[in-house]
Write an enzyme that holds these catalytic residues in place. Sequence first.
Site, PDB file in Angstrom:
ATOM      1  N   GLU A 109       0.823  -1.213   0.000  1.00  0.00           N
ATOM      2  CA  GLU A 109       0.000   0.000   0.000  1.00  0.00           C
ATOM      3  C   GLU A 109       0.858   1.265   0.000  1.00  0.00           C
ATOM      4  O   GLU A 109       0.460   2.308   0.498  1.00  0.00           O
ATOM      5  CB  GLU A 109      -0.970   0.020   1.191  1.00  0.00           C
ATOM      6  CG  GLU A 109      -1.766  -1.251   1.392  1.00  0.00           C
ATOM      7  CD  GLU A 109      -2.415  -1.779   0.126  1.00  0.00           C
ATOM      8  OE1 GLU A 109      -2.695  -0.980  -0.786  1.00  0.00           O
ATOM      9  OE2 GLU A 109      -2.625  -2.996   0.042  1.00  0.00           O
ATOM     10  N   GLY A 110       2.039   1.160  -0.571  1.00  0.00           N
ATOM     11  CA  GLY A 110       2.966   2.290  -0.640  1.00  0.00           C
ATOM     12  C   GLY A 110       3.982   2.200   0.464  1.00  0.00           C
ATOM     13  O   GLY A 110       3.646   2.210   1.651  1.00  0.00           O
TER      14      GLY A 110
END
Length: 598
Positions: free
Chosen positions: A440-441
């Site tokens: 998610e980054g």
Amino acid sequence: MPEYKAPLRDMAFVQDELFNSEQHYADLNGCEQVTPDLLKAIMEEGAKISEQTLHPLFRSGDEEGCKFENGQVTTPSGFKNAWKQWCEGGWQTLGIPESEGGQGLPNSVGAYVSEMAGSANWAFSMYTGLAQAPVTCLLNGGTEEQKQRFLPKLLSGEWAGTMCLTEAHCGSDVGLLKTKAKENEDGTYTLQGTKIFISGGEQDLTSNIVHAILARVEGAPKGTRGISLFITPKYWVEEDGSMAEFNNITCGSIEKKMGLKGSATCVMNYDGARAILLGEEGRGLEIMFHLMNAARMGTALQGLSMAEASLQGAVTYARERLQMRSLTGKKNPEGDADPIIVHPDVRRMLMTQKAFTEGSRAFVYWLAQLVDHENFGSDEQKKEAADFLGLLTPIAKAFCTEVSQEVTNLGVQVFGGHGFISEHGMEQIVRDGRISTIYEGTTGIQAIDLVGRKVLGSKGKLLARMTAQIDEYCQANRDNKELEQFVEPMLELNQQWQQLTGQMAEAAMKNMEEAGAASVDYLMYSGYLITGYLWLQMANVAQRKQLEGDSDPFYKSKISTARFYFKRILPRAQAHRAAVLAGGESMMELAEDEFVFV
């Protein structure tokens, strides 16, 4: 293996005493049904399924793992039955609007349950979380016909879902994706491409799997502006919601991973799969953005869940393990040695775990209430919540997961050599949680988002709102002598935060690489400060309870932990400040071929 018990006392403290959940829900539009009695009942039932159904599968799921054969995935023993119990209990529908077939409860209620389920067994929770991916996309970008077609069986648990962004060559840079979509005469699309790292892309829990997938329609421009969002099921779904023929979606392999072995991470091939467009062509990221933000907050929650599991295991072991004598004399004269919890260094580790875990809980629950305001609040509340969430989400995602790495590694350290042994479960918590700083980054991507888009991009307006709130709270409590030890350092750090931001912005105006060089240290500084602000508030609540005559040792524990955080952990922020001010020259001066000489 550590026994997991839901920390209902601390959860209730944050919900009710710190953030006044009763008033919070009463002030929201359409959330009056969330009474204290209802919330308590949900928490108790969530604890029950987490402790009794999910946690017993924690170690066995890791040891057995997922099996892949002839394109099919078999999940660990017990997962299918756990999925059935989870869905029959209605846990998949807590936060879904009643009008769409859900229970209509605020986001925060689901977050509380997700913490318990995640601490008990995050590998299993991956299936429950990813099943929500197409649901979120449909709710934010689907037509009524599309929602009626897919939502009923997704919400019942008959079907599950995935989020399909990543491709081998581009990772988080989704603008480089190569998956293609070609429009058909009937208005559907045909997909061609491969996605990697797809959690739950193939599994044996449900009869169908609905993929939310990003692709580029033929002729669309390069970059993010050309990306569209599609829904494509493993087995085609007719307009009446019935399941039809196989849809040319296959699993090429599953990854052999460091942790979360009970969760299938798949390479998925879309070889002529039929798909349905959500929203407009080229505007897929606008819809997917809602899902990505939720995933970031969910990952911050993973950091909290892993930290709580490790803390519980470490404290239990430290109370029972006898080794050496206390430096100030025997504490267990009947035994051959004292429990290791009496030793200062073990206390250092346990207090660090406790301070980060409980601080992360306050941070995550604060964000969950802000999402409630964004969904159910007045227009003014929605705007204010959106501003705070914009600033705080990347900080929470990165900070809560980074400090969780420290907490879970300290859990192994408390066990000593036994922590390195699989049967005790502490090393599994480390392995299962390690991905949280990546997906998610990554931490670096969150930091660039914070510095580039949220702080510098808003010309400091989002930060100014946050620092003003902290300053107002500190000023309101400045005359409280008992809180002086917390208020004065927080006032100084808050002012320093603003100055540091200005110095970073000035350097970035001369060379934008300075913003990138400073970003992670700036984010970590921000995370330590925000967590300090939350510990100040928790200490204030606990002190007030003591003044009212409440002798519950829980409140003493809160104040002591706040004091430890301010004296032993918060000073770390100054090292991050020094790194920001040091600039990026030293990290950029080596040529690319000067890193390794062989």
